[in-house]
Design a protein around this motif. Structure first.
Motif, PDB file in Angstrom:
ATOM      1  N   TYR A 111     -42.813  21.398 118.564  1.00  0.00           N
ATOM      2  CA  TYR A 111     -42.950  22.604 118.200  1.00  0.00           C
ATOM      3  C   TYR A 111     -42.625  23.768 119.505  1.00  0.00           C
ATOM      4  CZ  TYR A 111     -45.302  27.223 116.915  1.00  0.00           C
ATOM      5  OH  TYR A 111     -45.647  28.270 116.567  1.00  0.00           O
ATOM      6  N   THR A 281     -49.273  23.155 111.378  1.00  0.00           N
ATOM      7  CA  THR A 281     -49.059  23.931 112.696  1.00  0.00           C
ATOM      8  C   THR A 281     -48.163  25.268 112.330  1.00  0.00           C
ATOM      9  OG1 THR A 281     -49.038  22.151 114.015  1.00  0.00           O
ATOM     10  CG2 THR A 281     -47.495  23.897 114.748  1.00  0.00           C
ATOM     11  N   TYR A 282     -47.377  25.115 111.235  1.00  0.00           N
ATOM     12  CA  TYR A 282     -46.499  26.297 111.008  1.00  0.00           C
ATOM     13  C   TYR A 282     -47.036  27.093 110.030  1.00  0.00           C
ATOM     14  CZ  TYR A 282     -43.204  23.399 113.146  1.00  0.00           C
ATOM     15  OH  TYR A 282     -42.490  22.539 114.056  1.00  0.00           O
ATOM     16  N   GLU A 285     -49.314  29.361 112.080  1.00  0.00           N
ATOM     17  CA  GLU A 285     -48.249  30.311 112.900  1.00  0.00           C
ATOM     18  C   GLU A 285     -47.980  31.461 112.034  1.00  0.00           C
ATOM     19  OE1 GLU A 285     -46.017  32.203 115.688  1.00  0.00           O
ATOM     20  OE2 GLU A 285     -47.341  30.386 115.774  1.00  0.00           O
ATOM     21  N   GLY A 293     -49.717  28.402 115.949  1.00  0.00           N
ATOM     22  CA  GLY A 293     -48.661  27.538 115.910  1.00  0.00           C
ATOM     23  C   GLY A 293     -49.028  26.752 117.323  1.00  0.00           C
TER      24      GLY A 293
END
Length: 477
Positions: A111, A281-282, A285, A293
């Motif tokens: 990432y 994570t995304y 974000e 993220g």
């Protein structure tokens, strides 16, 4: 001073071993095989199965406190070979789980550094980094089991706080309309059937297919629920083992349900399915651009290290106890000055390293590793529940009989439906184990019984079939 792993440390082992990678990756993985409705049904079924397993382990932990280690239940109930099969399955599962952690920690770092974000085999730079981390954790555990357990408990607190932050912000962004827009997957299936979803798009299938497709993904996230039982010999007080198992399960059930389902009210599940690992994570974000993220990636890295630490402790603890019970050669249980089974740790490290190298050519390194890890431990779970069934029948405790029966049925049917090919591959991993088991018997002046020979031959035949199917391309890694 009364040394040993206390209640907090045992809960840390349970939660730390479970909340490692599955909780963050499952959102995207489940979205790829099931609609929100199908996922909820799958969670309900798996939740019942693991509740029954946890209650079985808690019952045995209380009523058979004289037994140490999860494999000992199989030995007590069905003989030494059954105990070996249970313990070896647990041993295989744990270090295969470490391989999954190695792949995902690199993907998470991806990432921040995109060249490390990969979908297939593990790149060589990632392999080198993961190897350094793996041997570093091994060195920590070699310094002492109890101290490593304390470190893991501290990591547990940090990652739980991070997960709580994610859940709170995701809940504030939750839109019920997004969740229910295609609740059962009919709209997406129709798009696929009409060609509107793209040439490569594959439908989710009917509700039964969706539910079955979720089983191994969710089961993977619960590996570690038996952690307190495995470390029962190190527990400060035996009564803490059952408490840690139940409390750990409650924490996990609430956490997983929130982490897996709430994001489907933030983004359509069809979009979540296209995100890279780990999908959470995304999603975060999008909720908190420029911060979410990165923040969750750091939490995930801590979580992976905590789970990796637990999965390094647990297999060698089991191997040590198996060696003490003469199910493995005695050198597997040899202790160093810190009272850690260092030879077992080195063996685990070498095995992990070898499989990590082979995953350079894997189609999906993370998916293969966690799937193998999950199926291998099913032997352990099933035999433990089966012993609770046998024990409770003898004691005429029919409530526990029903609980144990549900657990056994769930694990047997769930694995066959969703992982028969992985089950065959796992049998390959048992072949060298049976050699070690035979060596341990020979050291005692004993030999395999006819029943044990038949069992080993069955495993060998299944393993041979797995090699054939690998060669034909029907089974892939």
């Amino acid at each position: 001073m009364n040394k040993g792993v206390g209640l907090f440390g045992l809960i840390g082992i349970v939660v730390g071993a479970c909340i490692g990678t599955g909780v963050f990756a499952m959102t995207g993985q489940i979205a790829g095989v099931a609609s929100p409705g199908g996922a909820l049904i799958a969670f309900a079924i798996v939740g019942v199965g693991f509740t029954c397993l946890a209650l079985s382990l808690a019952n045995l932990g209380t009523k058979r406190a004289d037994l140490t280690g999860v494999y000992s239940y199989a030995s007590e109930g069905f003989g030494p070979l059954a105990g070996f099969i249970s313990g070896w399955g647990y041993w295989l599962s744990a270090w295969l789980g470490n391989v999954a952690y190695a792949t995902l920690i690199c993907q998470t770092i991806g990432y921040f550094y995109p060249p490390w974000s990969f979908d297939g085999g593990i790149p060589i730079p990632c392999l080198i980094f993961a190897s350094v981390v793996m041997w570093g954790i091994t060195g920590l555990v070699i310094r002492g089991i109890e101290s490593a357990s304390f470190v893991n408990a501290c990591v547990m607190v940090a990652k739980i706080l991070g997960i709580v932050v994610f859940i709170l912000f995701a809940a504030m962004s939750f839109n019920a309309g997004i969740l229910t827009e295609d609740f059962w997957g009919n709209v997406y299936n129709n798009y696929v059937a009409s060609g509107q979803a793209g040439e490569d798009a594959v439908g989710l299938g009917g509700l039964p297919e969706q539910v079955i497709g979720c089983f191994v993904i969710i089961m993977w996230a619960f590996i570690g629920i038996e952690g307190a039982t495995v470390l029962s010999s190190r527990a400060r007080e035996k009564r803490h083992v059952s408490k840690a198992t139940i409390l750990g399960l409650l924490i996990l059930l609430v956490t997983y349900l929130c982490m897996a389902i709430i994001p489907y009210g933030v983004m359509p599940y069809t979009e979540v399915a296209t995100l890279s690992y780990p999908a959470a994570t995304y999603v975060f974000e999008q909720i908190m651009p420029g911060f979410g993220g990165g923040f969750l990636s750091v939490v995930i890295i801590f979580s992976i290290i905590g789970a990796w630490l637990s999965f390094t402790i647990l297999p060698v603890e089991t191997a040590q106890e198996m060696a003490e019970d003469k199910l493995l050669p005695e050198y597997w249980g040899k202790l160093n000055k810190f009272k850690s089974p260092f030879i077992g740790l080195i063996i685990v490290g070498i095995c992990t390293q070898v499989i990590m190298v082979t995953l350079i050519v894997s189609e999906d390194a993370y998916n293969f590793a966690f799937s193998m890890c999950t199926v291998a431990i099913v032997f352990t779970w099933t035999l433990a529940a089966a012993y609770n069934l046998k024990y409770s029948l003898n004691k005429k405790s029919y409530g526990q009989v029903a609980i144990a029966a549900v657990a056994v049925i769930f694990f047997v049917i769930g694995t066959i439906l969703n992982g028969w090919d992985l089950l065959m591959l796992t049998c390959i991993g048992y072949l060298p184990g049976f050699v070690l088991y035979s060596m341990a018997l020979k050291k005692q002046g004993k030999s395999l019984t006819s029943g044990e020979i038949v069992t080993i031959v069955i495993f060998a035949i299944i393993a041979a079939g797995a090699f054939v199917l690998l060669g034909m391309g029907i089974i892939t890694i």
